[in-house]
Design an enzyme around this catalytic site. Structure first.
Site, PDB file in Angstrom:
ATOM      1  N   LYS A   1     -10.922  -2.807  -3.572  1.00  0.00           N
ATOM      2  CA  LYS A   1     -11.761  -1.599  -3.622  1.00  0.00           C
ATOM      3  C   LYS A   1     -11.056  -0.453  -4.323  1.00  0.00           C
ATOM      4  CE  LYS A   1     -13.396  -2.512   1.027  1.00  0.00           C
ATOM      5  NZ  LYS A   1     -12.816  -2.373   2.347  1.00  0.00           N
TER       6      LYS A   1
ATOM      7  N   LYS B   1      -5.214  -9.092  -6.521  1.00  0.00           N
ATOM      8  CA  LYS B   1      -6.472  -9.395  -5.833  1.00  0.00           C
ATOM      9  C   LYS B   1      -7.554  -8.377  -6.189  1.00  0.00           C
ATOM     10  CE  LYS B   1      -6.424  -7.118  -1.355  1.00  0.00           C
ATOM     11  NZ  LYS B   1      -6.958  -7.119  -0.030  1.00  0.00           N
TER      12      LYS B   1
ATOM     13  N   LYS C   1       0.812  -1.218   0.000  1.00  0.00           N
ATOM     14  CA  LYS C   1       0.000   0.000   0.000  1.00  0.00           C
ATOM     15  C   LYS C   1       0.846   1.270   0.000  1.00  0.00           C
ATOM     16  CE  LYS C   1      -4.437  -1.641   1.459  1.00  0.00           C
ATOM     17  NZ  LYS C   1      -5.591  -1.534   2.302  1.00  0.00           N
TER      18      LYS C   1
HETATM   19  N1  AQP Z   1      -9.947 -10.069  -3.118  1.00  0.00           N
HETATM   20  C1  AQP Z   1     -10.287 -10.591  -1.950  1.00  0.00           C
HETATM   21  N2  AQP Z   1     -10.525 -11.917  -1.839  1.00  0.00           N
HETATM   22  C2  AQP Z   1     -10.885 -12.461  -0.647  1.00  0.00           C
HETATM   23  N3  AQP Z   1     -11.031 -11.752   0.480  1.00  0.00           N
HETATM   24  C3  AQP Z   1     -10.817 -10.424   0.418  1.00  0.00           C
HETATM   25  N4  AQP Z   1     -10.874  -9.453   1.343  1.00  0.00           N
HETATM   26  C4  AQP Z   1     -10.558  -8.263   0.766  1.00  0.00           C
HETATM   27  N5  AQP Z   1     -10.285  -8.443  -0.531  1.00  0.00           N
HETATM   28  C5  AQP Z   1     -10.426  -9.774  -0.783  1.00  0.00           C
HETATM   29  C6  AQP Z   1     -11.239  -9.673   2.736  1.00  0.00           C
HETATM   30  O1  AQP Z   1     -12.313  -8.824   3.051  1.00  0.00           O
HETATM   31  C7  AQP Z   1     -12.209  -8.453   4.431  1.00  0.00           C
HETATM   32  C8  AQP Z   1     -12.375  -6.989   4.545  1.00  0.00           C
HETATM   33  O2  AQP Z   1     -11.313  -6.333   3.884  1.00  0.00           O
HETATM   34  P1  AQP Z   1     -11.045  -4.814   4.138  1.00  0.00           P
HETATM   35  O3  AQP Z   1     -12.030  -4.025   3.414  1.00  0.00           O
HETATM   36  O4  AQP Z   1     -11.016  -4.553   5.578  1.00  0.00           O
HETATM   37  O5  AQP Z   1      -9.596  -4.560   3.636  1.00  0.00           O
HETATM   38  P2  AQP Z   1      -8.820  -4.878   2.361  1.00  0.00           P
HETATM   39  O6  AQP Z   1      -8.316  -6.274   2.425  1.00  0.00           O
HETATM   40  O7  AQP Z   1      -7.766  -3.836   2.321  1.00  0.00           O
HETATM   41  O8  AQP Z   1      -9.825  -4.713   1.143  1.00  0.00           O
HETATM   42  P3  AQP Z   1      -9.435  -4.254  -0.294  1.00  0.00           P
HETATM   43  O9  AQP Z   1     -10.598  -4.451  -1.166  1.00  0.00           O
HETATM   44  O10 AQP Z   1      -8.171  -4.881  -0.752  1.00  0.00           O
HETATM   45  O11 AQP Z   1      -9.239  -2.705  -0.119  1.00  0.00           O
HETATM   46  P4  AQP Z   1      -8.068  -1.811  -0.658  1.00  0.00           P
HETATM   47  O12 AQP Z   1      -8.242  -1.729  -2.120  1.00  0.00           O
HETATM   48  O13 AQP Z   1      -8.332  -0.500   0.030  1.00  0.00           O
HETATM   49  O14 AQP Z   1      -6.799  -2.451  -0.249  1.00  0.00           O
HETATM   50  C9  AQP Z   1     -10.866  -8.949   4.942  1.00  0.00           C
HETATM   51  O15 AQP Z   1     -11.078 -10.127   5.715  1.00  0.00           O
HETATM   52  C10 AQP Z   1     -10.122  -9.275   3.689  1.00  0.00           C
HETATM   53  O16 AQP Z   1      -9.227 -10.342   3.902  1.00  0.00           O
END
Ligand code: AQP
Length: 333
Positions: free
Chosen positions: A201, A198, A114
Site C-alpha cells: 500500500k 512485495k 518499516k
Molecule cells: N503483497 C502481498 N502479497 C500477499 N499478501 C499480502 N498481504 C499484504 N501484502 C501482501 C497480506 O494482506 C493482509 C493484510 O495486510 P495489512 O494491510 O494488514 O498489512 P501489510 O502487510 O503491512 O500490507 P502492505 O500492503 O504491505 O502495507 P504497507 O505498505 O503499509 O506495509 C495480511 O495478511 C498480509 O499478509
C-alpha cells in the site's frame, strides 16, 4: 474440523491485489467452509503505528470494511468489526507486552523494514505491533490465522507469547496456540515494477500495484506497463525464480484463474508477452472491477458500514472482555 478464524487488515488505504490474493480471498473461502467461526477485524490500532491523517483513517476504516463486504464476506455469518471499538485489545496487549521479550521483538523483520535506517524515530507502537497482534488473536482463542507469508514471523511470536504465558502462570491451556494458515501457492504478490519487492500500500508508485478500487482502464494500463524481461516465454517452472517479474505475473494469473502455475505456463507456452498481458488484464478486470464497483457503491452509505462495524464489535467485545477478565484473575489483579 471446524476452525475458529481470526484475521485482520490494516485500514491504511490503497488496498491492493496482494491483500486480496494473500488474505481477503482466503477469508471468503474460510467463511464458506462448514462450521467455521470467523472473526475479521479492521485493525485500526495497528494502522496508527505510523502516522495517519484522521479524516483519511476514518475513510480507510470504511473502505476496508467495504472491501471485505464487496469481496463476499458476509456480516451475518461472521464477525466484522474494527479493533478500536473493543478496548480489550489494548488492555490485553499491555499485559502480553509484559510477557514478550525484547530479544524476540528485535528479530522482527517487518519492524526493521518499516523503521528503515532511522529506527530511533520509529514509534514504540511500530516496535510492539506484533504484541498487539498476539492480543488480537489470543483473546478470541483463535485456532487458525490466515495471513500472507509476510506475517508468518509475527504469528510465530504470538505462539511464543501464548506458550510463555501458559508456562509462567502455570495455566497450560489458557491461551490456545494458534496455527498459521498460509496459502501454499501465491502467498506473496510482488510489485508490478520490481518483482523482488512485495506489492504494498505504501509504495509511492501507484503503478506498482493494482488497487481494489482501480477501474478497468487503470488495471489494463498498469498491466501493460508492468515490468517484464527480454527472455522468451517460460516453458517450465525451472529458472522462473530467477525471473521474479514473470513469476509474479504468472502467479497472479494462476491465482485468479484458480489453476496452478504449470497450467498457466503450458497455456501460454509459445505465445508472446503481449498476448499474455492481454489475457492477464482480462482476468484481473473480471475479478477486480465488480469488487471495485461494489466498494464505491457501499462507500456512499457510511452509516450502513458503521452499523456493521458497531454490531460486529458488540459480539467481539463479549468474547474478548471475558478473556481479559480471566487473564486479570490469573495475573492476580
Ligand atoms: N503483497 C502481498 N502479497 C500477499 N499478501 C499480502 N498481504 C499484504 N501484502 C501482501 C497480506 O494482506 C493482509 C493484510 O495486510 P495489512 O494491510 O494488514 O498489512 P501489510 O502487510 O503491512 O500490507 P502492505 O500492503 O504491505 O502495507 P504497507 O505498505 O503499509 O506495509 C495480511 O495478511 C498480509 O499478509
Amino acid at each position: 474440523m471446524a476452525k475458529k478464524i481470526f484475521s485482520g487488515v490494516q485500514p491504511t488505504g490503497n488496498l491492493h491485489l496482494g491483500n486480496y490474493i494473500g488474505a481477503i480471498k482466503n477469508f471468503v473461502d474460510l467463511q464458506n467452509e462448514k462450521n467455521n467461526q470467523c472473526i475479521f477485524c479492521v485493525v485500526d490500532l495497528h494502522a496508527i503505528t505510523v502516522k495517519q491523517n484522521p479524516k483519511e483513517l476514518k475513510n480507510n476504516i470504511r473502505e476496508t470494511t467495504a472491501a471485505f463486504l464487496a469481496s463476499g464476506i458476509e456480516p451475518e455469518k461472521n464477525i466484522i468489526f474494527n479493533q478500536s471499538l473493543v478496548p480489550a485489545h489494548s488492555e490485553g496487549s499491555w499485559i502480553l507486552g509484559c510477557v514478550a521479550r525484547m530479544g524476540w521483538l528485535n528479530r522482527m523483520t517487518q519492524f526493521k523494514e518499516k523503521a528503515g535506517k532511522d529506527k530511533e524515530k520509529a514509534s514504540i507502537g511500530l516496535y510492539i505491533y506484533p504484541v498487539l497482534m498476539a492480543a488480537d488473536i489470543l483473546l478470541y482463542d483463535a485456532s487458525h490465522v490466515p495471513v500472507g507469508e509476510d506475517q508468518k514471523q509475527h504469528l510465530e511470536l504470538s505462539r511464543d507469547i501464548a506458550q510463555k504465558f501458559n508456562l509462567d502462570y502455570e495455566c497450560p491451556n489458557f491461551f490456545k496456540i494458534p496455527e498459521p494458515l498460509i496459502q501454499k501457492n501465491f502467498a506473496r504478490i510482488m510489485s508490478l515494477k520490481d518483482g523482488t519487492k512485495k506489492m504494498s500500500k505504501s509504495d509511492p508508485s501507484d503503478l506498482s500495484r493494482i488497487n481494489l478500487k482501480d477501474n478497468k482502464d487503470e488495471i489494463i494500463n498498469k498491466i501493460k506497463k508492468a515490468k517484464t524481461d527480454n527472455d522468451s516465454m517460460p516453458k517450465d517452472e525451472n529458472n522462473l525464480n530467477k525471473r521474479p517479474e514473470i513469476e509474479n505475473l504468472f502467479s497472479i494469473y494462476s491465482s485468479l484463474s484458480n489453476q496452478n502455475l504449470k497450467s498457466t505456463i503450458d497455456q501460454f507456452s509459445g505465445k508472446n508477452f503481449s498476448k499474455f498481458k492481454n489475457d492477464l488484464a482480462e482476468v484481473v478486470v473480471e475479478k477486480i472491477t465488480p469488487i471495485s464497483n461494489e466498494i464505491k457503491r457501499l462507500e456512499k452509505d457510511p452509516q450502513f458500514i458503521d452499523n456493521i462495524l458497531l454490531n460486529g464489535s458488540k459480539k467481539a467485545e463479549k468474547m474478548a472482555k471475558l478473556k481479559v477478565e480471566k487473564l486479570k484473575e490469573i495475573i492476580g489483579f
